[in-house]
Scaffold this motif. Structure first.
Motif, PDB file in Angstrom:
ATOM      1  N   LEU A  56       0.818  -1.212   0.000  1.00 28.26           N
ATOM      2  CA  LEU A  56       0.000   0.000   0.000  1.00 28.26           C
ATOM      3  C   LEU A  56       0.856   1.269   0.000  1.00 28.26           C
ATOM      4  N   GLY A  57       2.162   1.098   0.074  1.00 26.99           N
ATOM      5  CA  GLY A  57       3.076   2.241   0.054  1.00 26.99           C
ATOM      6  C   GLY A  57       3.051   3.049   1.333  1.00 26.99           C
ATOM      7  N   ILE A  58       2.825   2.375   2.458  1.00 28.93           N
ATOM      8  CA  ILE A  58       2.781   3.065   3.755  1.00 28.93           C
ATOM      9  C   ILE A  58       4.126   2.891   4.454  1.00 28.93           C
ATOM     10  N   GLU A  59       4.671   3.995   4.931  1.00 30.15           N
ATOM     11  CA  GLU A  59       6.018   3.931   5.522  1.00 30.15           C
ATOM     12  C   GLU A  59       6.061   4.172   7.024  1.00 30.15           C
ATOM     13  N   SER A  60       4.955   4.638   7.601  1.00 29.30           N
ATOM     14  CA  SER A  60       4.967   4.835   9.060  1.00 29.30           C
ATOM     15  C   SER A  60       3.755   4.167   9.684  1.00 29.30           C
ATOM     16  N   SER A  61       3.903   3.763  10.949  1.00 33.88           N
ATOM     17  CA  SER A  61       2.824   3.035  11.615  1.00 33.88           C
ATOM     18  C   SER A  61       1.666   3.978  11.928  1.00 33.88           C
ATOM     19  N   GLY A  62       0.497   3.385  12.117  1.00 30.19           N
ATOM     20  CA  GLY A  62      -0.692   4.179  12.426  1.00 30.19           C
ATOM     21  C   GLY A  62      -1.919   3.644  11.712  1.00 30.19           C
ATOM     22  N   LEU A  63      -2.988   4.398  11.829  1.00 28.51           N
ATOM     23  CA  LEU A  63      -4.248   3.998  11.210  1.00 28.51           C
ATOM     24  C   LEU A  63      -4.405   4.690   9.852  1.00 28.51           C
TER      25      LEU A  63
ATOM     26  N   PRO B  52      -4.417 -19.909   6.782  1.00 29.44           N
ATOM     27  CA  PRO B  52      -4.237 -18.456   6.654  1.00 29.44           C
ATOM     28  C   PRO B  52      -4.620 -17.962   5.257  1.00 29.44           C
ATOM     29  N   VAL B  53      -4.997 -16.707   5.211  1.00 27.11           N
ATOM     30  CA  VAL B  53      -5.365 -16.088   3.934  1.00 27.11           C
ATOM     31  C   VAL B  53      -4.083 -15.559   3.295  1.00 27.11           C
ATOM     32  N   SER B  54      -3.933 -15.813   2.007  1.00 29.61           N
ATOM     33  CA  SER B  54      -2.702 -15.358   1.340  1.00 29.61           C
ATOM     34  C   SER B  54      -2.773 -13.863   1.051  1.00 29.61           C
ATOM     35  N   MET B  55      -1.611 -13.262   0.891  1.00 30.18           N
ATOM     36  CA  MET B  55      -1.540 -11.832   0.597  1.00 30.18           C
ATOM     37  C   MET B  55      -2.195 -11.530  -0.756  1.00 30.18           C
ATOM     38  N   GLU B  56      -2.145 -12.496  -1.680  1.00 27.90           N
ATOM     39  CA  GLU B  56      -2.767 -12.294  -2.989  1.00 27.90           C
ATOM     40  C   GLU B  56      -4.286 -12.161  -2.841  1.00 27.90           C
ATOM     41  N   ASP B  57      -4.854 -12.989  -1.930  1.00 29.56           N
ATOM     42  CA  ASP B  57      -6.304 -12.912  -1.702  1.00 29.56           C
ATOM     43  C   ASP B  57      -6.688 -11.559  -1.097  1.00 29.56           C
ATOM     44  N   ILE B  58      -5.852 -11.084  -0.187  1.00 31.30           N
ATOM     45  CA  ILE B  58      -6.113  -9.773   0.434  1.00 31.30           C
ATOM     46  C   ILE B  58      -6.036  -8.690  -0.646  1.00 31.30           C
ATOM     47  N   GLU B  59      -5.052  -8.788  -1.496  1.00 28.68           N
ATOM     48  CA  GLU B  59      -4.910  -7.794  -2.576  1.00 28.68           C
ATOM     49  C   GLU B  59      -6.111  -7.807  -3.509  1.00 28.68           C
ATOM     50  N   THR B  60      -6.603  -9.007  -3.797  1.00 28.47           N
ATOM     51  CA  THR B  60      -7.787  -9.117  -4.662  1.00 28.47           C
ATOM     52  C   THR B  60      -8.972  -8.400  -4.011  1.00 28.47           C
ATOM     53  N   MET B  61      -9.106  -8.584  -2.712  1.00 24.53           N
ATOM     54  CA  MET B  61     -10.210  -7.929  -1.995  1.00 24.53           C
ATOM     55  C   MET B  61     -10.065  -6.416  -2.059  1.00 24.53           C
ATOM     56  N   LEU B  62      -8.839  -5.944  -1.950  1.00 23.38           N
ATOM     57  CA  LEU B  62      -8.599  -4.504  -1.956  1.00 23.38           C
ATOM     58  C   LEU B  62      -8.809  -3.903  -3.333  1.00 23.38           C
ATOM     59  N   ARG B  63      -8.496  -4.675  -4.356  1.00 19.82           N
ATOM     60  CA  ARG B  63      -8.583  -4.146  -5.714  1.00 19.82           C
ATOM     61  C   ARG B  63      -9.992  -4.128  -6.261  1.00 19.82           C
ATOM     62  N   ARG B  64     -10.893  -4.914  -5.619  1.00 18.55           N
ATOM     63  CA  ARG B  64     -12.245  -5.042  -6.159  1.00 18.55           C
ATOM     64  C   ARG B  64     -12.899  -3.670  -6.287  1.00 18.55           C
ATOM     65  N   GLU B  65     -13.232  -3.331  -7.493  1.00 18.50           N
ATOM     66  CA  GLU B  65     -13.849  -2.021  -7.749  1.00 18.50           C
ATOM     67  C   GLU B  65     -15.286  -2.033  -7.268  1.00 18.50           C
ATOM     68  N   PRO B  66     -15.752  -0.933  -6.671  1.00 13.75           N
ATOM     69  CA  PRO B  66     -17.157  -0.881  -6.303  1.00 13.75           C
ATOM     70  C   PRO B  66     -18.029  -0.853  -7.555  1.00 13.75           C
ATOM     71  N   GLU B  67     -19.220  -1.384  -7.429  1.00  8.11           N
ATOM     72  CA  GLU B  67     -20.123  -1.420  -8.585  1.00  8.11           C
ATOM     73  C   GLU B  67     -20.439  -0.009  -9.037  1.00  8.11           C
ATOM     74  N   LYS B  68     -20.298   0.203 -10.340  1.00  6.21           N
ATOM     75  CA  LYS B  68     -20.600   1.530 -10.860  1.00  6.21           C
ATOM     76  C   LYS B  68     -22.075   1.591 -11.244  1.00  6.21           C
ATOM     77  N   ILE B  69     -22.754   2.603 -10.758  1.00  9.90           N
ATOM     78  CA  ILE B  69     -24.154   2.724 -11.111  1.00  9.90           C
ATOM     79  C   ILE B  69     -24.356   4.028 -11.868  1.00  9.90           C
ATOM     80  N   GLU B  70     -25.139   3.936 -12.912  1.00  9.30           N
ATOM     81  CA  GLU B  70     -25.435   5.137 -13.685  1.00  9.30           C
ATOM     82  C   GLU B  70     -26.762   5.693 -13.209  1.00  9.30           C
ATOM     83  N   LEU B  71     -26.711   6.888 -12.694  1.00  9.01           N
ATOM     84  CA  LEU B  71     -27.910   7.491 -12.132  1.00  9.01           C
ATOM     85  C   LEU B  71     -28.402   8.621 -13.011  1.00  9.01           C
ATOM     86  N   GLU B  72     -29.709   8.809 -13.034  1.00  8.02           N
ATOM     87  CA  GLU B  72     -30.266   9.971 -13.714  1.00  8.02           C
ATOM     88  C   GLU B  72     -31.408  10.528 -12.866  1.00  8.02           C
ATOM     89  N   THR B  73     -31.788  11.746 -13.176  1.00  8.34           N
ATOM     90  CA  THR B  73     -32.838  12.412 -12.410  1.00  8.34           C
ATOM     91  C   THR B  73     -34.124  11.585 -12.438  1.00  8.34           C
TER      92      THR B  73
END
Lengths: 70, 150
Positions: A56-63, B52-73
């Motif tokens: 995540l490119g974080i270099e210092s501890s914290g929240l 244990p959960v692998s770092m790759e799985d954590i990265e996948t969770m972090l990368r997941r884009e939120p669903e894009k919704i197209e809104l109109e009036t």
């Protein structure tokens, strides 16, 4: 747990470095550009050894927030 | 939890809460023993058995884009986060110019309140076309209800 259930200070995220703080100034970069619109939370305990901190490119501890909205 | 990890010198490196996996914390550590000690101090937390959960799985969770919704009036959205969580709202001005906010009029209350909401705190419930038809039918029910009580 909803934030309102506990008396937890409402944390603000720095828009520049994503650090979380309850104060008006970012403790990491000193920016005053903070927002309450953030989600996801990372607590970095050991920034040197943490693989997650490196990715995540974080270099210092914290929240930190995972995502900061404009 | 973080303070305990620091003060007790546990081999905890980081703790992460991912919005898409609510109710769970992922703890980065070298040994499961350290995680056990950390979790034992928290009254409402349990350590899940399993590998244990692998770092790759954590990265996948972090990368997941939120669903894009197209809104109109005129669209009806449901508020899923914040003070108005659970309320429905009618979109008055959709997000424009890459800004992540929408202005919407709260339904389900008797007042004409317009609120500005981040796009990721709402969920599309009905598109404008579907809404018009349904609103007419709701009016019919409302008036017939009045007739019965009078």
């Amino acid at each position: 747990m909803e934030r309102g259930d506990w008396k937890v200070p409402r944390l603000k995220a720095c828009k520049r470095c994503k650090a979380l703080t309850s104060k008006e100034v970012c403790p990491v970069c000193g920016s005053r550009d903070l927002t309450i619109n953030w989600e996801g939370l990372v607590a970095i305990v050991d920034p040197v050894r943490s693989e997650l901190a490196k990715r995540l490119g974080i270099e210092s501890s914290g929240l930190y927030a995972l995502r900061v909205m404009e | 939890m973080v303070k305990r990890a620091e003060y007790e010198g546990l081999g905890i490196k980081s703790i992460i809460s991912v919005p898409s996996v609510r109710g769970y914390l992922f703890v980065e550590a070298d040994r499961e023993f350290d995680v056990r000690r950390l979790v034992s101090a928290v009254s409402r937390a349990k350590l899940l058995p399993g590998s244990p959960v692998s770092m790759e799985d954590i990265e996948t969770m972090l990368r997941r884009e939120p669903e894009k919704i197209e809104l109109e009036t005129g669209d009806i959205v449901k508020i899923i986060k914040g003070n108005f969580k659970g309320y429905r709202a009618l979109v008055v001005s959709p997000p424009t110019g890459g800004k992540g906010f929408v202005t919407a009029k709260l339904l389900d209350i008797n007042r004409d309140w317009e609120v500005r909401l981040p796009v990721d705190s709402i969920q599309l419930e009905k598109k404008a076309g579907e809404v018009e038809g349904e609103e007419e039918s709701e009016e019919e029910v409302w008036y017939s209800g009045l007739g019965e009580s009078a």
